[in-house]
Design an enzyme around this catalytic site. Structure first.
Site, PDB file in Angstrom:
ATOM      1  N   ARG A  19     -10.397 -11.106   1.648  1.00  0.00           N
ATOM      2  CA  ARG A  19     -11.287 -12.510   1.308  1.00  0.00           C
ATOM      3  C   ARG A  19     -10.397 -13.927   1.669  1.00  0.00           C
ATOM      4  NH1 ARG A  19     -11.635  -9.122  -4.249  1.00  0.00           N
ATOM      5  NH2 ARG A  19     -11.162  -7.327  -2.872  1.00  0.00           N
ATOM      6  N   LYS A  74       0.572  -1.074   0.159  1.00  0.00           N
ATOM      7  CA  LYS A  74      -0.064   0.453  -0.106  1.00  0.00           C
ATOM      8  C   LYS A  74       0.714   1.534   0.028  1.00  0.00           C
ATOM      9  CE  LYS A  74      -3.879  -2.032   3.100  1.00  0.00           C
ATOM     10  NZ  LYS A  74      -4.326  -1.343   1.958  1.00  0.00           N
TER      11      LYS A  74
HETATM   12  N1  BES Z   1      -8.377  -3.868   4.239  1.00  0.00           N
HETATM   13  C1  BES Z   1      -8.177  -3.441   2.646  1.00  0.00           C
HETATM   14  C2  BES Z   1      -9.422  -2.823   3.161  1.00  0.00           C
HETATM   15  C3  BES Z   1      -9.593  -1.118   3.809  1.00  0.00           C
HETATM   16  C4  BES Z   1      -9.408  -0.427   2.490  1.00  0.00           C
HETATM   17  C5  BES Z   1     -10.218  -0.932   4.231  1.00  0.00           C
HETATM   18  C6  BES Z   1      -9.201   1.431   3.335  1.00  0.00           C
HETATM   19  C7  BES Z   1     -10.678  -0.189   5.020  1.00  0.00           C
HETATM   20  C8  BES Z   1     -10.606   1.029   4.463  1.00  0.00           C
HETATM   21  C9  BES Z   1      -8.371  -4.972   2.192  1.00  0.00           C
HETATM   22  O1  BES Z   1      -7.575  -5.488   2.846  1.00  0.00           O
HETATM   23  C10 BES Z   1      -7.823  -4.156   0.658  1.00  0.00           C
HETATM   24  O2  BES Z   1      -6.075  -2.985   0.573  1.00  0.00           O
HETATM   25  N2  BES Z   1      -8.390  -3.736  -0.244  1.00  0.00           N
HETATM   26  C11 BES Z   1      -8.366  -3.603  -1.780  1.00  0.00           C
HETATM   27  C12 BES Z   1      -9.023  -4.699  -3.042  1.00  0.00           C
HETATM   28  C13 BES Z   1      -7.983  -4.558  -4.197  1.00  0.00           C
HETATM   29  C14 BES Z   1      -6.161  -4.912  -4.329  1.00  0.00           C
HETATM   30  C15 BES Z   1      -9.165  -5.616  -4.857  1.00  0.00           C
HETATM   31  C16 BES Z   1      -9.069  -2.462  -1.751  1.00  0.00           C
HETATM   32  O3  BES Z   1      -9.933  -2.602  -1.477  1.00  0.00           O
HETATM   33  O4  BES Z   1      -8.407  -1.508  -2.546  1.00  0.00           O
HETATM   34 MN    MN Z   2      -5.186  -5.170   2.163  1.00  0.00          MN
END
Ligand code: BES
Ligand code: MN
Ligand code: ZN
Length: 507
Positions: free
Chosen positions: A356, A282
């Site tokens: 997921r 990230k």
């Molecule tokens: N934990 C995150 C989702 C999240 C993001 C929760 C911001 C709260 C605030 C999750 O694991 C994630 O990173 N999801 C990605 C999925 C994508 C890579 C398909 C996302 O939402 O960007």
């Molecule tokens: Mn994630």
């Protein structure tokens, strides 16, 4: 904090802060009749505050008065509830929060709330419950890592809800007790979610769940890496593989005395104790917030605690998939194909879509170990959900419309709103992989919350299932009377509300 309901006259009992909740006062209207006694005691101070326009009972409006010996109370706080026609449980919850926060700011230990508002829409039990919830949730602070400060707030230890003599105190006390258990359980969830990643690796999250289980009498099972390997849980093992602090799967079992053999409701929580994104790392801005990526697991622990203490008359099982998502030489990579416990293979196209993947094994475990009547999973799953619904509602997906309706109503009743989002055949197609059974990304950024839900749906199969995406609601930077900055503990009250009506639900 102790919340007690009684029928002692608030004008003659000693307290550090006497709170008078007042609904909105119309333009022509002066002093409401039921405040006349207090006004006389204060030698017209109340009427003057209202006549001057300084206090009109608007929502969250506050005015502090000093009775200066005219009352045993040290301070009197007028607290606006807003329009009487719109008075609902949440207005009272907010009032409970404001009462305690104003008290704490003045180092009050005992706060008395005069329950003199006319009750039309909220019954006495529900009113006491909402006040108790607001007081305990509003009094919450995450200060375990702070040295005590001289000028910091004090701690309210007792909240007295003073009903009038004609009130049914038995119902008031039952409401206060239910509210206390729910709010304390929500605060347990907040503490877990607020805990920093360094202090709460998967093994520690499992130990905290065990502690709660022991304290309230839940059975608990913790699966470590050898057990996860034996059960071929290649999905959770892949996500946890990048960390030196290995994954855990935890099950908390609430078994009531009656209905022992009924199929349980399974609550499944995402417990990613820190989500760096892994190899698909990230950006560093706000990455600290990803310590909250186990808020679904925290809600499950809080909900199971409340199930035990409220003696919910149905079997309920909480399942937590706990893993830390870090990049390292042992981390899973984009392009990897992993085999989940269900046998379904998962093509990993983005290691940041790890929630997921963890839930794939956790949901399969819930299904096969407990043969549940329904599964509700709760997870900080997608940033896309924050874009769709913001901080105002959790995303709600389901393969069963009755379960979806029940959850939406439970959300409305507890002001933990959940709003339905679609799960189309197209979303299911979007998670099909050309080289494996499913892939962990969908159609780029399009409908990201729905494609994530479609991935989970493949693992729920034909078990009635719902998914709550709490990415936008699990923590907040917008504090309100019963919600300080940080973890919200969202889900605990809503899930217990779902269970309150469970016997009438035919899925
Ligand atoms: N934990 C995150 C989702 C999240 C993001 C929760 C911001 C709260 C605030 C999750 O694991 C994630 O990173 N999801 C990605 C999925 C994508 C890579 C398909 C996302 O939402 O960007
Ligand atoms: Mn994630
Ligand atoms: Zn995540």
């Amino acid at each position: 904090m102790l919340v007690i309901a009684d029928a002692r006259d608030p004008l003659t009992t000693g307290t550090d802060l006497l709170v008078i909740p007042v609904t909105a006062i119309g333009d022509k209207q002066r002093l409401p009749a039921r405040l006349a006694g207090l006004d006389r005691t204060l030698e017209g101070g109340l009427g003057a505050a209202i006549a001057s326009g300084d206090f009109r009972g608007k929502r969250d409006q506050k005015l502090l008065l000093y009775p200066n010996g005219a009352l045993p109370a040290k301070r009197v706080l007028l607290l606006g509830l807003g329009d009487e026609a719109a008075l609902d449980a949440d207005a009272l919850r907010r009032a409970g929060g404001s009462a305690v926060r104003e008290g704490a700011a003045r180092k009050a230990e005992k706060v008395t709330v005069a329950m003199i508002v006319r009750r039309r829409r909220v019954g006495i039990g529900a009113a006491a419950q909402a006040l108790a919830e607001g007081a305990i949730l509003g009094g919450y602070r995450f200060d375990a890592y702070k040295q005590a400060a001289e000028d910091g707030p004090g701690e309210v230890t007792r909240v007295q809800l003073s009903f009038d003599k004609s009130a049914d105190l038995r119902r008031a006390r039952a409401g206060a007790k239910r509210g206390t258990i729910l709010a304390d359980s929500q605060n347990v969830a907040r503490d877990l979610s607020n805990a920093p990643g360094n202090a709460l690796p998967p093994a520690q999250l499992a130990r905290e769940a065990q502690k709660v289980a022991k304290a309230v009498g839940l059975r608990v099972r913790v699966l470590g890496v050898p057990e996860l390997r034996k059960r071929k849980m290649g999905a959770i093992l892949a996500v946890g593989g990048g960390s030196s602090r290995p994954p855990r799967l935890v099950a908390l079992e609430h078994q009531p005395k009656r209905r022992k053999n009924a199929a349980p409701l399974c609550l499944v929580g995402k417990g990613v104790t820190f989500d760096s994104g892994g190899i698909s790392i990230k950006p560093s801005g706000a990455m600290d917030e990803m310590k909250h990526d186990m808020s679904g697991a925290a809600a499950v622990v809080g909900a199971l605690r409340a199930c035990a203490l409220l003696d919910v008359p149905y079997p309920v099982v909480g399942v937590i998939g706990a893993a830390e998502n870090l990049p390292s030489a042992t981390a899973y990579r984009p392009g990897d194909i992993v085999t989940s416990a269900s046998g379904k293979t998962i093509e990993v196209l983005n290691t940041d879509a790890e929630g997921r993947v963890v839930l794939a094994d956790a949901i399969h475990y819930a299904k096969t170990e407990y043969n549940p009547c329904a599964i509700v999973d709760i997870a900080t799953l997608t940033g896309a959900c924050v874009i769709a619904l913001g901080r105002w509602a959790s995303g709600l997906f389901a393969n069963n419309s009755t379960l979806s309706d029940q959850l939406r109503h439970a959300g409305a009743a507890t002001s933990e709103l959940a709003w339905p989002l679609p799960l189309f055949e197209g979303h299911k197609k979007a998670v099909k992989s050309s080289v494996a059974d499913v892939k962990n990304t969908g159609a780029g950024r399009e409908a990201g919350s729905s494609t994530a839900a479609a991935f989970l749906a493949a693992f729920a199969g034909d078990t009635p299932w719902a998914h709550l995406d709490i990415a936008g609601t699990a923590w907040t930077t917008h504090p309100s009377p019963y919600q300080p900055r940080g973890a919200t503990g969202v889900g605990v009250r809503m899930l217990l509300e779902l269970l309150a009506d469970w016997k009438n639900v035919k899925l």
